[in-house]
Scaffold this motif. Structure first.
Motif, PDB file in Angstrom:
ATOM      1  N   GLU A 131      -1.705  -2.943   8.078  1.00  0.00           N
ATOM      2  CA  GLU A 131      -2.243  -3.712   9.193  1.00  0.00           C
ATOM      3  C   GLU A 131      -1.549  -5.071   9.251  1.00  0.00           C
ATOM      4  O   GLU A 131      -1.037  -5.558   8.253  1.00  0.00           O
ATOM      5  CB  GLU A 131      -3.753  -3.937   9.037  1.00  0.00           C
TER       6      GLU A 131
ATOM      7  N   SER B 193      -0.237   3.944   1.310  1.00  0.00           N
ATOM      8  CA  SER B 193      -0.716   4.691   2.478  1.00  0.00           C
ATOM      9  C   SER B 193      -0.271   3.982   3.752  1.00  0.00           C
ATOM     10  O   SER B 193      -0.739   2.878   4.049  1.00  0.00           O
ATOM     11  CB  SER B 193      -2.243   4.808   2.444  1.00  0.00           C
ATOM     12  N   LYS B 194       0.604   4.625   4.512  1.00  0.00           N
ATOM     13  CA  LYS B 194       1.144   3.976   5.710  1.00  0.00           C
ATOM     14  C   LYS B 194       0.075   3.708   6.754  1.00  0.00           C
ATOM     15  O   LYS B 194       0.205   2.768   7.549  1.00  0.00           O
ATOM     16  CB  LYS B 194       2.267   4.835   6.296  1.00  0.00           C
ATOM     17  N   ASN B 195      -1.008   4.511   6.767  1.00  0.00           N
ATOM     18  CA  ASN B 195      -2.060   4.267   7.761  1.00  0.00           C
ATOM     19  C   ASN B 195      -2.974   3.105   7.377  1.00  0.00           C
ATOM     20  O   ASN B 195      -3.888   2.765   8.124  1.00  0.00           O
ATOM     21  CB  ASN B 195      -2.884   5.537   8.019  1.00  0.00           C
ATOM     22  N   LYS B 196      -2.732   2.512   6.208  1.00  0.00           N
ATOM     23  CA  LYS B 196      -3.496   1.321   5.810  1.00  0.00           C
ATOM     24  C   LYS B 196      -2.717   0.030   6.053  1.00  0.00           C
ATOM     25  O   LYS B 196      -3.176  -1.043   5.687  1.00  0.00           O
ATOM     26  CB  LYS B 196      -3.894   1.418   4.336  1.00  0.00           C
TER      27      LYS B 196
ATOM     28  N   THR C 185       0.835  -1.191   0.000  1.00  0.00           N
ATOM     29  CA  THR C 185       0.000   0.000   0.000  1.00  0.00           C
ATOM     30  C   THR C 185       0.876   1.250   0.000  1.00  0.00           C
ATOM     31  O   THR C 185       1.958   1.262   0.584  1.00  0.00           O
ATOM     32  CB  THR C 185      -0.944   0.036   1.224  1.00  0.00           C
TER      33      THR C 185
ATOM     34  N   TYR D 100       4.604  -1.087   3.127  1.00  0.00           N
ATOM     35  CA  TYR D 100       4.605   0.186   2.416  1.00  0.00           C
ATOM     36  C   TYR D 100       5.442   0.111   1.148  1.00  0.00           C
ATOM     37  O   TYR D 100       6.494  -0.534   1.108  1.00  0.00           O
ATOM     38  CB  TYR D 100       5.162   1.283   3.316  1.00  0.00           C
TER      39      TYR D 100
END
Length: 296
Positions: A28, A23-26, A21, A37
């Motif tokens: 999991e 987006s680092k906040n995605k 991803t 990432y």
């Protein structure tokens, strides 16, 4: 949308997933599912993503449903090619056990035709922007053969899903009583149920398949048939005449080709390899999606 379906089916089979991803906040870490990432534009990737991985599925690419300016066209191509090149470099520079690379692709590589059936390894290529996108996309995938990987390219038709893609876009005007066939309505629309598409990716990996495969239902329909069947399933009536091709070109410009071009595509190569579709007829596919079973 396609990635989520593949993950769902992998989980059903107990197959662990590493996903990339931007987006680092995605990121999991779940049971059998770990995020990592990457940023293909900057050449950044967490190389731990390749540890223990036997096959890579490359779906990354920015949406084609945007105004086709010069910059956006380059972004559409780069988002597909640079991601593949970054993965290639990562594999080349470290030890790994990856044996297969499976890349998304599109049937838009085939020239528009109302009569020609495109099947198996067709040599003709469309002289269009989307044809160029697919050519560069597939060339980036073919490079992985130099690393000794098996390479498969999944040329995908119109994906039917309640979660996104073409179906909600077609349903919306129909449900508002302004739906109509586009252009002549006679152009072929080669479609596939999202569940069957996910099954194809896993089948290709599980059977170590290589080469080009058309991911389309064995029964393509015309645009007019597609719109009429959606209206029937939704319980709506089509009251408007066809939307003229010139009007679509005025509004969409070059992008009008996405809905006006005709690709009659066969999936016999997959079937000859033993794959069996769950959704062969448009009506049964649409009913399944309407009942909410398509994402079970």
């Amino acid at each position: 949308m396609i990635g989520s379906e593949i993950v769902r089916q992998c989980h059903d089979k107990g197959i662990a997933i590493n996903y990339l991803t931007t987006s680092k906040n995605k990121i999991e870490k779940l049971e059998n599912c770990q995020g990592f990432y990457w940023n293909p534009q900057k050449g950044e990737i967490d190389r731990k993503c390749l540890e223990g991985v036997g096959a890579i599925i490359h779906l990354a690419g920015s949406s084609i449903f945007t105004r086709w300016t010069k910059n956006n066209k380059r972004e559409i191509i780069n988002s597909r090619v640079k991601g593949a090149q970054l993965l290639y470099t990562a594999l080349k520079e470290q030890e790994h056990i990856v044996g297969q690379f499976v890349s998304a692709s599109g049937i838009s590589i085939y020239p528009s035709s109302y009569t020609k059936l495109y099947d198996k390894d067709e040599e003709q290529k469309a002289d269009t922007f989307l044809g160029e996108v697919v050519r560069e996309w597939e060339a980036a995938a073919d490079a992985f053969r130099a690393l000794g990987l098996r390479v498969a390219k999944i040329r995908t038709g119109i994906v039917l899903s309640e979660e996104g893609g073409a179906l909600p876009q077609i349903q919306r005007p129909i449900n508002n009583h302004i739906g109509a066939p586009l252009g002549t309505g006679k152009q072929w629309q080669s479609w596939i149920h999202i569940e069957d598409l996910g099954r194809i990716y896993l089948y290709v990996i599980e059977n170590g398949l290589e080469g080009v495969y058309n991911a389309t239902s064995p029964n393509p329909v015309t645009n007019e048939e597609l719109v009429q069947e959606i209206a029937r399933i939704e319980g709506k009536k089509l009251r408007l005449p066809n939307v003229p091709a010139f009007a679509l070109k005025l509004v969409l410009g070059e992008m009008a080709g996405m809905v006006l071009e005709s690709q009659l595509v066969a999936s016999r190569k997959l079937q000859e390899k033993g794959f069996s579709f769950n959704y062969v007829n448009l009506g049964s596919a649409l009913r399944d999606l309407k009942q909410g079973k398509g994402r079970r």
